[in-house]
Scaffold this motif. Structure first.
Motif, short mmCIF file in Angstrom:
data_model
loop_
_atom_site.label_atom_id
_atom_site.label_comp_id
_atom_site.label_asym_id
_atom_site.label_seq_id
_atom_site.Cartn_x
_atom_site.Cartn_y
_atom_site.Cartn_z
N GLU A 1 0.84 -1.06 -0.03
CA GLU A 1 0.27 -0.01 0.03
C GLU A 1 1.03 1.34 -0.06
O GLU A 1 0.52 2.22 -0.62
CB GLU A 1 -0.92 -0.08 1.46
N THR B 1 4.26 1.01 -3.36
CA THR B 1 3.58 0.44 -4.26
C THR B 1 4.58 0.15 -5.70
O THR B 1 4.93 -0.77 -5.98
CB THR B 1 2.32 1.07 -5.23
N ARG C 1 -6.79 -3.98 -4.73
CA ARG C 1 -6.85 -3.10 -3.60
C ARG C 1 -8.22 -3.03 -2.81
O ARG C 1 -8.72 -2.08 -2.26
CB ARG C 1 -6.45 -1.45 -4.20
N LYS D 1 -7.02 -3.67 3.52
CA LYS D 1 -5.80 -4.69 3.75
C LYS D 1 -6.02 -5.37 5.13
O LYS D 1 -5.80 -6.67 5.32
CB LYS D 1 -4.56 -4.15 3.84
#
Length: 229
Positions: free
Chosen positions: A122, A125, A195, A199
């Protein structure tokens, strides 16, 4: 110098206007160390976008607003520049994950590893894209696979102790650690593109799948499709 009439009708001489002082250049010259860091940062972004083969020294130099010889002077060529970029990312990812692994319980350990990897993806990247792209050049620190192997070895030691306490064969800890870390790594590559979900949710589901399996391990598993043959 010509006489010109003054405001009161008298004749006076035109005053010479002093030339404007040149403006100081707003461009600050970088030190060699600063230039090197700039080139590494620029190359990191381009390697992430295009991969090793499609990246050229010309483009790196153009984006950094330097000449090609400057890049060659610092790194010797594209291979040297790429190796430095990958080496930094490998060390950054490994440091992040190993620092996160503070728990002594396998479930918490898996949770920490999964969340650390997803957080790296995240926040860094471009760096992760560099690591997972295939390249003919290896850095001194290795690549993404070598990082995952290092993490698996750390997990292996904890699983080994857990297996021994539960009556399982501790020699199988290596196999299970590779399977667990591999599952997290492959899911991380998938999450790099999609995405979603967030997360924390991804990490929770990874742990749920892995830990549910670990909690119900058979001491001597066999394949049902080949039983009785």
């Amino acid at each position: 110098m010509a006489d010109v009439p003054g405001n009161d009708g008298t004749t006076g001489r035109r005053r010479a206007v002093p030339a404007a002082a040149p403006k100081p250049s707003s461009r600050v010259r970088m030190s060699a160390a600063q230039r090197r860091e700039q080139l590494i940062s620029t190359a990191r972004q381009i390697f992430a976008e295009r991969g090793f083969d499609a990246t050229s020294i010309e483009e790196v130099a153009a984006r950094a607003k330097v000449s090609k010889p400057v890049v060659y002077e610092h790194f010797g060529g594209k291979e040297g520049l790429y190796a430095v970029v990958v080496d930094r990312e490998v060390r950054a990812l490994l440091d992040r994950i190993t620092t996160a692994l503070t728990a002594g319980h396998p479930r918490e350990l898996l949770e920490q590893a999964a969340l650390a990897l997803l957080t790296y993806i995240e926040e860094e990247t471009s760096g992760f894209r560099v690591l997972v792209r295939e390249s003919p050049v290896l850095s001194a620190a290795g690549n993404f696979s070598s990082v995952m192997n290092d993490v698996a070895h750390q997990v292996e030691h904890i699983l080994g102790a857990e297996f021994s306490s539960r009556g399982y064969d501790p020699k199988l800890a290596e196999l299970y650690s590779q399977a667990l870390v591999g599952m997290v790594a492959l899911t991380g590559r998938w999450w790099l593109e999609v995405r979603k979900p967030r997360k924390e949710t991804v990490a929770a589901h990874l742990v749920n799948l892995a830990w549910s399996g670990l909690s119900h391990l058979e001491a001597k598993p066999s394949l049902i499709t080949v039983r009785g043959r």
